[in-house]
Write an enzyme that holds these catalytic residues in place. Structure first.
Site, PDB file in Angstrom:
ATOM      1  N   LYS A  24      21.245  25.345 -30.858  1.00 50.80           N
ATOM      2  CA  LYS A  24      21.279  24.400 -29.740  1.00 50.80           C
ATOM      3  C   LYS A  24      22.321  24.826 -28.704  1.00 50.80           C
ATOM      4  O   LYS A  24      22.028  24.911 -27.501  1.00 50.80           O
ATOM      5  CB  LYS A  24      21.588  22.997 -30.262  1.00 50.80           C
ATOM      6  N   ARG A  94      26.781  16.475 -31.027  1.00 52.26           N
ATOM      7  CA  ARG A  94      25.603  16.839 -31.818  1.00 52.26           C
ATOM      8  C   ARG A  94      25.870  18.074 -32.652  1.00 52.26           C
ATOM      9  O   ARG A  94      26.552  19.004 -32.225  1.00 52.26           O
ATOM     10  CB  ARG A  94      24.415  17.167 -30.893  1.00 52.26           C
ATOM     11  N   GLY A 103      17.062  17.024 -37.778  1.00 53.48           N
ATOM     12  CA  GLY A 103      17.284  15.713 -38.374  1.00 53.48           C
ATOM     13  C   GLY A 103      18.147  15.705 -39.613  1.00 53.48           C
ATOM     14  O   GLY A 103      18.406  14.659 -40.197  1.00 53.48           O
ATOM     15  N   MET A 105      21.330  16.828 -39.942  1.00 57.59           N
ATOM     16  CA  MET A 105      22.743  16.555 -39.727  1.00 57.59           C
ATOM     17  C   MET A 105      22.885  15.465 -38.672  1.00 57.59           C
ATOM     18  O   MET A 105      21.908  14.947 -38.157  1.00 57.59           O
ATOM     19  CB  MET A 105      23.457  17.844 -39.340  1.00 57.59           C
ATOM     20  N   ARG A 338      14.087  25.274 -27.566  1.00 53.43           N
ATOM     21  CA  ARG A 338      14.054  26.163 -28.751  1.00 53.43           C
ATOM     22  C   ARG A 338      12.635  26.682 -28.903  1.00 53.43           C
ATOM     23  O   ARG A 338      11.688  26.090 -28.358  1.00 53.43           O
ATOM     24  CB  ARG A 338      14.501  25.410 -30.002  1.00 53.43           C
ATOM     25  N   HIS A 456      -0.739  29.520 -66.264  1.00 51.00           N
ATOM     26  CA  HIS A 456      -1.988  30.290 -66.324  1.00 51.00           C
ATOM     27  C   HIS A 456      -2.952  29.853 -65.229  1.00 51.00           C
ATOM     28  O   HIS A 456      -3.488  30.677 -64.488  1.00 51.00           O
ATOM     29  CB  HIS A 456      -2.627  30.108 -67.710  1.00 51.00           C
ATOM     30  N   SER A 772       3.206  52.600 -60.848  1.00 47.94           N
ATOM     31  CA  SER A 772       2.979  51.295 -60.231  1.00 47.94           C
ATOM     32  C   SER A 772       3.969  50.329 -60.862  1.00 47.94           C
ATOM     33  O   SER A 772       3.975  50.138 -62.077  1.00 47.94           O
ATOM     34  CB  SER A 772       1.545  50.836 -60.479  1.00 47.94           C
ATOM     35  N   CYS A 839       2.325  46.297 -58.332  1.00 47.15           N
ATOM     36  CA  CYS A 839       1.170  45.460 -58.645  1.00 47.15           C
ATOM     37  C   CYS A 839       1.578  44.140 -59.265  1.00 47.15           C
ATOM     38  O   CYS A 839       0.749  43.419 -59.781  1.00 47.15           O
ATOM     39  CB  CYS A 839       0.183  46.205 -59.525  1.00 47.15           C
ATOM     40  N   TYR A 859       1.980  52.227 -51.537  1.00 44.45           N
ATOM     41  CA  TYR A 859       1.166  51.031 -51.283  1.00 44.45           C
ATOM     42  C   TYR A 859       1.730  49.825 -52.017  1.00 44.45           C
ATOM     43  O   TYR A 859       2.552  49.963 -52.916  1.00 44.45           O
ATOM     44  CB  TYR A 859      -0.297  51.256 -51.715  1.00 44.45           C
TER      45      TYR A 859
END
Lengths: 885, 885
Positions: A24, A94, A103, A105, A338, A456, A772, A839, A859
């Site tokens: 701010k 503020r 909201g 603080m 903002r 699961h 992997s 993976c 990858y």
């Protein structure tokens, strides 16, 4: 040494100073510099907050001295004095941290008023009602925020006065009524706190600053930071700013606006306002605000000024802005700007349009989209309007996103049967087990009463992209009577009744709620194309079925990084052959049973190879311990014994023999292949026979598929294990290839998921075509806690800051990451071009994807529905690296 | 390039060439060089064996050419021709690897005989009986070893001929009888193998060489290498040597001798011999050999010659020798010498005496003692003579060495009660559990029917130095009837009956068998003093009780490296308070229960501090998961619920709540302290109060104790855990010290047993005064298998060479060792003088101790009875390092 600077006037700061001025404060400074009409003021830095908390709630006296200096400057600037009984300067105080915590603080307005100056203000403005209302608001806010008096105490008095006067709205109270209110408010303060409301404005200011600092560590602020994973901030800044008033009459007003539509991303001026009101009134919702476009008619000059400012600010920030404004007696002030929060759809559209408008480069635009957010675009959603009217009956964990509407069933078999009849079903289970896999595949959505985000049901559902609400403790399932009861509400849902699940927020609704389909085209497609131009990291998918593979390919997956063959073992008739294999007393018996599985496995692989034509398909050979394929309940054991025509005692003995104290640390993965090599023999045979079949003219589809099988050996801990197993695998493959007089481009590699393997990766790399990282197990073994058991303490661990974030959700880059770095370094030291992937479930987590990019991975692989997220994260990693270089 | 040398004559080798000539070949060469009368010959190298096995049982033709050359040389040397029909050269073919593997591989004697040369030999020696006996022995040995015919086939014929002739001994057969035997042997060879016994001596030789190579990989040789952990050898050498005969008449003979007594180590000439006999006859035991001293009277010249040679050889080898000799027609030949195997007592005495005689330095002498062997000297032993006459009723695993005589009891309570009455008891259990700890402490010996070398009974018994035979599957325990039955024998043993256990070989005897006490003085003490002069590594002990600490200190422990406080929680009334703590619903309830434990804990620590006056005492705070303190059996749960006056359902719910899928990876160690900090609070309070009490004039013993508590936090995975816990620990300690106005020299450190901790040791070291590697858990987590579950596959892993040795027995230096190296390097990088120890069971394993020395550890810690072993191993590590430098 010059004195440490603790306080900055808005003229001294800029938008890059968020760390010390907060978002701010930095933006107020930036706007001031842009020449936008911002009420003047100054900011106390976050460092002061840090010192305050470190030093037993005392900050350096120099800071207060600097506040006094800036206040004097502000007085000169405004031509008013703080606490002047005739024409008082009023200020707001503020909070504002480097990251937005809306909201969470505290804020105090109208500071500087007291019994004297309230009278002065009444006279000066000629509006006693306004003056006394401002004063009573100050007492109320100050009493609550600074003195810690419950708001309800003041509300009660207010209601009481209104009742006495017979009025409905605050605004109907007269100046005299407000004076009475002030008297009673002050009385209340004295009664509860034993002190008079402070009349010294400097005293008010000092106490207000401390209160804002204190609010940094209030419970809801701490929780907000935890939930939103906001880390590394030292505290909040405090902004002290001259008050402007939107409630001075019909020439005054207040509002919020967005430079573009935050829901859709459309480039339209958007927002709402209220004339003769303060910000609170807009929030309170007593009067209905008007759309901001209405201002065009009400006050075309101000409207045009606001539009021009919005354009200027957006162009300056090069992003959609969320702004607050106040009109005071016909003069426009901007109180805040903002970057606006936006939906996933809006984020994508805004990014594309800002690029098209020439305001952002593609790279900058991609960084503006939160990768994680894309998830919401990939699944069916409940229509927001319909959702508001739907009857919510329970809430569980948002285990797998999306929406599902269907008829309730209570068994996997029922789910499968009904789905075969073309019905949409929701499978409701206490918790799911691997045996439910068919039913889970058949269901539109899954609801469980037990289990967490990594149960699961949750893991499998996310893998399949099926909507799932897990751990919904409020439902009581009666499988026998085929009904469930919502315990808290007593609502009963019977088999066949419709319910709707929202897997994105965990809510369960009665009946059918309207849903909408995701859209993969347009701006979304544009964004995805950009990511592919930029990223260098490959993105594969974890897929166990041709269907998953097809979905993933649609989402842009470039191959399969993990096919878990054990899931294939649970389906239909196969489980029988698997159990026969386990119960066999000798190798011949096992081979006989395995021979039955071979054709199934071959079919599985043919499907996957077809779906991934031209891409690599990494197949992990059998991983779980054998006891996972046998029942544990007494009744199930007897049923199975009967079915398999074995003695129940024999079956029980086998189950007892296979029992493990720590299944995670037991006889599984490649260890099975060392003791029962025939299992992998069968799997490798199936793979290579499938590869040979599809690489010819396939008898089923008639076409030739380009096939690249990559055989992955799980749970390798030593080079020797891999050497032994690889030798056998290669022998089988080469024999088959010779017999067929054919060639297949195959690779043999290993999971790195055992810490010992990571630190001896140089030895292992000599045997491996690829690594992997199985980061799920590597995390469990490396950190020494299992995912199933860590639930009991991991929350506490995250809240005490031992882990920044659940290490099963986002890779623990410091600890498990170090094991990975060691492994990558050692592996590449003997094989510089070693192919390296991941993976584990981390492959779809943006922060983990960035880590993989930085460590030189080839990858990442993730569940189909996270492929777009990984693609974006991979592109962002490249861009971030360039930016910080 | 010159031709590769595959064959060495005895003149060409020496004792350093064991790797390629094998032990036997190298020593034969060495003796030749010393001028000792060794029958001439030559050796085919181990490399040929390696090539043979690598190349499908074919070795290079050059090797055979070289054999031919050496054979020609031998013929010239001996003045005889191989295969000469009139005066044949006969040779032996013997195996011989670099490590001694007695009797595991094959030998063939008398090669060179055939139908023709047997007649020649008969004529030449004038001893047809000898000639034909030699020939029939050749056929029998060759038939068995080379052709693979079962020995029984030949024995049957031999018995048959003896029966026909009505004679009892082989030696009673005449030359004609032997000719008949030869005929029938050859017939049998033809019948079974379809071929004639080879008449060509070169063919005999070639086949014999192959047979010796083949025997390298026969089942018993492989098993022997596995069991004795012989690794890294490439094969066996083959020694081809001119035959000498001890069976040519009364002027001939054969024997074995030791240069010192291998049982006691006494410096006396020791051995036995037989005149007119071959080596086989000595072994066969048909005639009783005479003590070698008898030779002094029978043939003083030869005797003196033998004594002189022995002295010469021992002086040369500077170690006790085990030699084989043959007297052929009054001429002495030495056939073999090697360092003699000896008992532990002899090893110690010989080492000391060789130093006293000036033959060895202390360093050299220490290297000659096998550290592991010392174990045998530290425990009570069964008297060897009494053992031979005792009635053995069963055999289990030698789980903890020593001997124990006592009355059988079947419950821990009974053991405790009877011991209180002054009776000696043997505790017999199906398997032991932590609740049995009192009874185990009270018993002289422990016998279990289930469980392996690392079962609870075995581990605890070794820790206490109590004799234990585990996993004795042949016993059937009936606790109700208070008796056990030896299943195979039907023997019944009732409560109160005496049995005797030998924990060193796992045997169980009926009744009382005489035992003898260990001796710690004399030569043993000398050796131990030498180790202390040389070693730089500290040796501490793992001890949970003052008694263990005292024992260990007697064995030379320099402090406690691991005191496991959980064992203290199981004793007597304490377990009640522990359970009360677990069942408490809030922190107050827990604190109330913990307050009851505090005085007990304090007493424990006072005892330990007294016992270790002046030395550091490392106390590990609570480690196991809480469910270990609760029962699992239905009946026990009901009993406990009644005792604790709680509802059984509540208790069951608590047990269910605490259940873990993988207890190794669960809520334990420092994780308990993060969620329930009050537990460690109590323990730390007890430690510091105890330290304060004993460092003053102790009210109990009147003296001041120098106390150095080292508080060890288990299962640390992250620096933050340690930071949080340490802060709290330090606060408690400092508060207590301030209140007492006193100082205590304390340290706070951590176990390194989680892989993540090892790789982030630099961060952790900042918080730690010391590291202690918990190599049990580090192995389990690092390798990813639990000790309890790995039993199912670890044997297979060792036999396939994946691990050289069970990694729970001797540290896996390559893999887990790499984690340790990383941790040491990282830890010392931030704290160069960081104190580093080991407290897993590996701390008493000689190879692991050497590893710890090389990696710069400060100390090792092991169970009391392994302290001397660790001291010796630590000294040996220094000596070995010097030697190889």
């Amino acid at each position: 040494m010059s004195e440490k600077k603790y306080v900055y006037s808005f003229q001294e700061g800029n938008k890059e100073m968020k760390e010390i001025l907060g978002g701010k404060g930095a933006n107020l400074a930036e706007m001031s510099a842009l020449g936008i009409n911002v009420p003047p003021g100054f900011t106390i830095t976050t460092e002061v907050c840090d010192l305050y908390h470190q030093n037993n709630k005392v900050y350096p006296s120099e800071a207060l001295e600097q506040v006094d200096e800036k206040l004097a400057e502000l007085e000169r600037n405004m031509g008013k004095k703080f606490g002047d009984p005739v024409d008082p300067l009023l200020v707001s105080v503020r909070s504002g941290a480097a990251s937005s915590m809306p909201g969470m603080m505290d804020t105090i307005l109208n500071l500087g008023l007291n019994d004297q100056s309230a009278l002065g203000l009444a006279q000066k403005t000629g509006n006693p009602r306004f003056a006394f209302d401002s004063y009573r608001r100050l007492i109320q806010m100050f009493g609550n925020v600074v003195l810690g008096i419950d708001s309800a105490e003041f509300e009660e008095i207010l209601e009481n006065v209104k009742d006495t006067k017979g009025v409905q709205f605050d605004t109907d109270l007269t100046a005299d009524d407000l004076k009475e209110l002030i008297r009673r408010y002050k009385e209340k303060v004295l009664e509860i706190k034993g002190l008079d409301f402070p009349q010294d404005p400097k005293e008010q200011l000092k106490l207000a600053i401390n209160a804002v600092f204190d609010s940094w560590n209030n419970y809801r602020a701490i929780r907000y930071r935890e939930i939103n994973n906001i880390r590394g901030l030292i505290g909040t800044a405090v902004n002290i700013q001259a008050m402007v008033f939107g409630n001075l009459g019909e020439e005054s007003g207040t509002g919020v606006c967005f430079t573009r539509n935050p829901s859709t991303g459309e480039n339209e001026f958007y927002g709402e306002y209220l004339m003769n009101a303060q910000g609170e009134d807009v929030v309170a919702g007593i009067r209905t605000p008007q759309p901001v476009n209405a201002l065009k008619e009400q006050n075309p000059v101000i409207y045009q000024e606001l539009v021009d400012i919005c354009k200027k600010v957006e162009d300056h920030y090069r992003d959609m802005q969320d702004m607050e404004f106040t009109i005071q007696n016909g003069r426009l002030f901007i109180l805040q700007t903002r970057n606006g929060k936006r939906t996933a759809a809006a984020a994508v559209r805004i990014a594309v349009e800002l690029v098209n408008e020439g305001k952002l480069t593609r790279e900058e635009a991609l960084l503006k989209i939160e990768a994680e957010q894309l998830d919401k675009l990939l699944h069916k959603q409940i229509d927001p309007v319909a959702k508001q009217q739907a009857e919510e009956i329970a809430q569980g964990l948002p285990a797998s996103p999306g929406a599902a509407v269907g008829q309730v069933v209570f068994t996997a078999q029922e789910a499968y049967d009904k789905a075969q009849q073309g019905l949409d079903v929701i499978l409701v289970r206490l918790e799911t087990s691997p045996e439910d896999i068919d039913g889970m595949h058949s269901a539109k959505g899954i609801l469980t009463a037990r289990g967490g985000m990594t149960s699961h049901a949750a893991v499998v559902a996310r893998g399949m992209g099926t909507c799932c609400v897990a751990g919904c403790a409020d439902i009581d399932i009666n499988e026998k009577n085929k009904q469930l009861t919502i315990k808290s509400k007593g609502v009963v849902v019977k088999e066949g009744d419709f319910i709707t699940l929202d897997g994105s927020d965990g809510r369960v609704y009665l009946g059918k709620v309207t849903t909408r389909d995701p859209e993969m085209s347009g701006d979304f497609a544009t964004i995805m194309n950009w990511t592919d131009e930029i990223r260098t990291l490959g993105v594969r998918t974890n897929a166990d079925t041709p269907h998953d593979a097809q979905v993933a390919r649609k989402f842009g997956a470039e191959g399969i990084g993990l096919c878990r063959t054990e899931h294939m073992f649970f389906e239909g008739d196969r489980i029988k052959a698997v159990r026969e294999m386990i119960l066999a007393v000798d190798i011949e018996g096992r081979q006989k049973a395995l021979a039955k599985l071979l054709p199934y496995q071959k079919e599985d692989f043919i499907g996957l190879f077809h779906a991934m034509d031209g891409f690599g398909v990494t197949i992990r050979l059998l991983d779980p311990p054998l006891h996972e394929f046998l029942p544990t309940e007494e009744k199930d054991i007897y049923d199975l014994a009967r079915e398999m025509e074995v003695d129940a005692g024999t079956l029980k003995a086998k189950i007892a023999e296979l029992h493990e104290f720590n299944p995670m640390l037991g006889h599984r993965g490649c260890r099975l292949a060392i003791t029962y090599p025939e299992i992998y023999d069968m799997q490798v045979t199936a793979i290579i026979e499938a590869a040979l079949e599809v690489s010819q003219d396939c008898p089923k589809c008639g076409r030739k598929t380009e096939v690249k099988p990559e055989i992955m050996i799980p749970l390798i801990g030593t080079a020797k294990e891999l050497e032994i197993i690889k030798k056998r695998v290669v022998e089988i493959i080469e024999q088959k290839l010779q017999a067929a007089d054919s060639k297949i481009n195959y690779k043999i590699g290993t999971m790195i998921e055992v810490p010992r393997a990571a630190v001896t990766a140089d030895e292992i790399a000599k045997q491996a075509d690829f690594f992997s990282f199985g980061t799920n197990d590597l995390t469990q073994l490396g950190a020494g806690f299992s995912r199933d058991d860590a639930g009991k303490f991991l929350k506490e661990y995250v809240s005490q800051g031992i882990y920044d974030i659940d290490p099963f959700q986002s890779l623990d880059q410091r600890g498990i990451g170090e094991l990975i770095r060691i492994a990558v370094r050692k592996g590449r030291s003997v094989k510089p071009d070693l192919k390296i992937g991941i993976c584990g479930e981390h492959g779809g987590d943006p922060a983990s994807v960035e880590f993989c990019y930085r460590e030189g991975f080839t990858y990442v692989s993730c569940s189909p529905f996270r492929v777009p997220i990984a693609r974006l994260a991979a592109a962002q990693a490249v861009i971030k690296e360039k930016t910080t270089k």
